[in-house]
Design a protein around this motif. Structure first.
Motif, PDB file in Angstrom:
ATOM      1  N   ASN A  90       0.832  -1.190   0.000  1.00 58.40           N
ATOM      2  CA  ASN A  90       0.000   0.000   0.000  1.00 58.40           C
ATOM      3  C   ASN A  90       0.873   1.248   0.000  1.00 58.40           C
ATOM      4  OD1 ASN A  90      -2.467  -1.418   0.142  1.00 58.40           O
ATOM      5  ND2 ASN A  90      -2.183  -1.705   2.326  1.00 58.40           N
ATOM      6  N   VAL A  91       0.307   2.342  -0.461  1.00 64.34           N
ATOM      7  CA  VAL A  91       1.016   3.620  -0.489  1.00 64.34           C
ATOM      8  C   VAL A  91       1.390   4.024   0.937  1.00 64.34           C
ATOM      9  CG1 VAL A  91       0.795   6.072  -1.049  1.00 64.34           C
ATOM     10  CG2 VAL A  91      -0.124   4.351  -2.602  1.00 64.34           C
ATOM     11  N   GLY A  92       2.626   4.474   1.110  1.00 60.00           N
ATOM     12  CA  GLY A  92       3.103   4.930   2.403  1.00 60.00           C
ATOM     13  C   GLY A  92       3.777   3.860   3.231  1.00 60.00           C
ATOM     14  N   GLN A  93       3.698   2.619   2.832  1.00 54.46           N
ATOM     15  CA  GLN A  93       4.314   1.533   3.597  1.00 54.46           C
ATOM     16  C   GLN A  93       5.772   1.366   3.220  1.00 54.46           C
ATOM     17  OE1 GLN A  93       1.533  -1.781   2.836  1.00 54.46           O
ATOM     18  NE2 GLN A  93       1.417  -1.902   5.066  1.00 54.46           N
ATOM     19  N   GLU A  94       6.598   1.106   4.241  1.00 49.04           N
ATOM     20  CA  GLU A  94       8.002   0.798   4.006  1.00 49.04           C
ATOM     21  C   GLU A  94       8.193  -0.699   4.156  1.00 49.04           C
ATOM     22  OE1 GLU A  94      11.888   3.019   5.252  1.00 49.04           O
ATOM     23  OE2 GLU A  94      11.335   1.639   6.858  1.00 49.04           O
ATOM     24  N   CYS A  95       9.024  -1.267   3.311  1.00 49.93           N
ATOM     25  CA  CYS A  95       9.287  -2.700   3.372  1.00 49.93           C
ATOM     26  C   CYS A  95      10.754  -2.955   3.051  1.00 49.93           C
ATOM     27  CB  CYS A  95       8.384  -3.449   2.406  1.00 49.93           C
ATOM     28  SG  CYS A  95       8.508  -2.870   0.707  1.00 49.93           S
ATOM     29  N   GLU A  96      11.153  -4.193   3.218  1.00 51.29           N
ATOM     30  CA  GLU A  96      12.534  -4.588   2.945  1.00 51.29           C
ATOM     31  C   GLU A  96      12.547  -5.569   1.782  1.00 51.29           C
ATOM     32  OE1 GLU A  96      16.088  -7.041   5.168  1.00 51.29           O
ATOM     33  OE2 GLU A  96      14.686  -5.885   6.379  1.00 51.29           O
ATOM     34  N   VAL A  97      13.467  -5.360   0.851  1.00 47.46           N
ATOM     35  CA  VAL A  97      13.609  -6.261  -0.291  1.00 47.46           C
ATOM     36  C   VAL A  97      14.228  -7.563   0.203  1.00 47.46           C
ATOM     37  CG1 VAL A  97      14.718  -6.607  -2.526  1.00 47.46           C
ATOM     38  CG2 VAL A  97      13.876  -4.338  -1.901  1.00 47.46           C
ATOM     39  N   VAL A  98      13.586  -8.677  -0.148  1.00 49.82           N
ATOM     40  CA  VAL A  98      14.069  -9.995   0.250  1.00 49.82           C
ATOM     41  C   VAL A  98      14.803 -10.667  -0.909  1.00 49.82           C
ATOM     42  CG1 VAL A  98      13.373 -12.300   1.013  1.00 49.82           C
ATOM     43  CG2 VAL A  98      12.204 -10.286   1.898  1.00 49.82           C
ATOM     44  N   ARG A  99      14.222 -10.554  -2.114  1.00 49.92           N
ATOM     45  CA  ARG A  99      14.764 -11.269  -3.274  1.00 49.92           C
ATOM     46  C   ARG A  99      14.345 -10.563  -4.550  1.00 49.92           C
ATOM     47  NH1 ARG A  99      12.448 -14.804  -6.610  1.00 49.92           N
ATOM     48  NH2 ARG A  99      10.543 -14.929  -5.400  1.00 49.92           N
ATOM     49  N   ILE A 100      15.196 -10.624  -5.561  1.00 49.42           N
ATOM     50  CA  ILE A 100      14.874 -10.112  -6.887  1.00 49.42           C
ATOM     51  C   ILE A 100      14.725 -11.304  -7.812  1.00 49.42           C
ATOM     52  CG2 ILE A 100      15.614  -8.633  -8.796  1.00 49.42           C
ATOM     53  CD1 ILE A 100      15.184  -7.094  -6.212  1.00 49.42           C
ATOM     54  N   GLY A 101      13.594 -11.414  -8.499  1.00 50.14           N
ATOM     55  CA  GLY A 101      13.347 -12.520  -9.412  1.00 50.14           C
ATOM     56  C   GLY A 101      13.406 -12.063 -10.856  1.00 50.14           C
ATOM     57  N   GLY A 102      13.089 -12.968 -11.757  1.00 50.67           N
ATOM     58  CA  GLY A 102      13.061 -12.648 -13.177  1.00 50.67           C
ATOM     59  C   GLY A 102      14.323 -13.092 -13.893  1.00 50.67           C
ATOM     60  N   GLY A 116      18.800   0.225  -7.530  1.00 53.14           N
ATOM     61  CA  GLY A 116      18.936   0.241  -6.076  1.00 53.14           C
ATOM     62  C   GLY A 116      18.127  -0.810  -5.355  1.00 53.14           C
ATOM     63  N   PHE A 117      17.426  -1.661  -6.084  1.00 50.01           N
ATOM     64  CA  PHE A 117      16.654  -2.736  -5.462  1.00 50.01           C
ATOM     65  C   PHE A 117      17.592  -3.903  -5.178  1.00 50.01           C
ATOM     66  CE2 PHE A 117      13.530  -0.367  -7.913  1.00 50.01           C
ATOM     67  CZ  PHE A 117      12.531  -0.177  -6.975  1.00 50.01           C
ATOM     68  N   VAL A 118      18.093  -3.976  -3.954  1.00 54.54           N
ATOM     69  CA  VAL A 118      19.008  -5.040  -3.552  1.00 54.54           C
ATOM     70  C   VAL A 118      18.463  -5.693  -2.281  1.00 54.54           C
ATOM     71  CG1 VAL A 118      21.061  -4.030  -4.595  1.00 54.54           C
ATOM     72  CG2 VAL A 118      20.435  -3.399  -2.279  1.00 54.54           C
ATOM     73  N   PRO A 119      18.714  -6.981  -2.096  1.00 58.23           N
ATOM     74  CA  PRO A 119      18.252  -7.650  -0.872  1.00 58.23           C
ATOM     75  C   PRO A 119      18.750  -6.924   0.374  1.00 58.23           C
ATOM     76  CG  PRO A 119      18.980  -9.260  -2.465  1.00 58.23           C
ATOM     77  CD  PRO A 119      19.349  -7.917  -3.020  1.00 58.23           C
ATOM     78  N   GLY A 120      17.821  -6.688   1.299  1.00 57.32           N
ATOM     79  CA  GLY A 120      18.139  -5.962   2.528  1.00 57.32           C
ATOM     80  C   GLY A 120      17.865  -4.476   2.434  1.00 57.32           C
ATOM     81  N   GLY A 121      17.646  -3.958   1.232  1.00 56.99           N
ATOM     82  CA  GLY A 121      17.373  -2.531   1.043  1.00 56.99           C
ATOM     83  C   GLY A 121      15.951  -2.177   1.423  1.00 56.99           C
ATOM     84  N   LYS A 122      15.754  -0.943   1.879  1.00 55.34           N
ATOM     85  CA  LYS A 122      14.426  -0.447   2.251  1.00 55.34           C
ATOM     86  C   LYS A 122      13.769   0.241   1.062  1.00 55.34           C
ATOM     87  CE  LYS A 122      14.768  -1.523   6.615  1.00 55.34           C
ATOM     88  NZ  LYS A 122      13.988  -2.571   7.202  1.00 55.34           N
ATOM     89  N   VAL A 123      12.473  -0.002   0.898  1.00 51.77           N
ATOM     90  CA  VAL A 123      11.687   0.575  -0.189  1.00 51.77           C
ATOM     91  C   VAL A 123      10.391   1.113   0.394  1.00 51.77           C
ATOM     92  CG1 VAL A 123      10.500   0.080  -2.354  1.00 51.77           C
ATOM     93  CG2 VAL A 123      12.635  -1.068  -1.843  1.00 51.77           C
TER      94      VAL A 123
END
Length: 71
Positions: free
Chosen positions: A7-19, A31-38
């Motif tokens: 949802n808009v306004g929520q902060e989360c942590e990247v766990v894994r990048i797929g594809g 800048g999307f790396v595991p452990g990074g905040k988004v």
């Protein structure tokens, strides 16, 4: 859970990048790396604008589906 479900306004942590490898490299260069905040800033027609590493980035729903996150 994929980033596209946040949802808009929520902060989360990247766990894994797929594809595919090209997709992974592209997202990591943004800048999307595991452990990074988004943080989701806004959503327009399923596409997201997010804060990652103190920069705003616009990504499509398909790209956001490749980013696994945790709260």
């Amino acid at each position: 859970m994929p980033l596209s479900m946040m949802n808009v306004g929520q902060e989360c942590e990247v766990v894994r990048i797929g594809g595919k490898d090209d997709t992974k490299r592209f997202l990591e260069s943004l800048g999307f790396v595991p452990g990074g905040k988004v943080t989701v800033v806004s959503e327009i027609s399923g596409n997201l604008i997010v804060n990652v590493k103190e920069s705003r980035v616009a990504i499509s729903r398909e790209m956001a589906n490749n980013i696994a996150i945790s709260n």
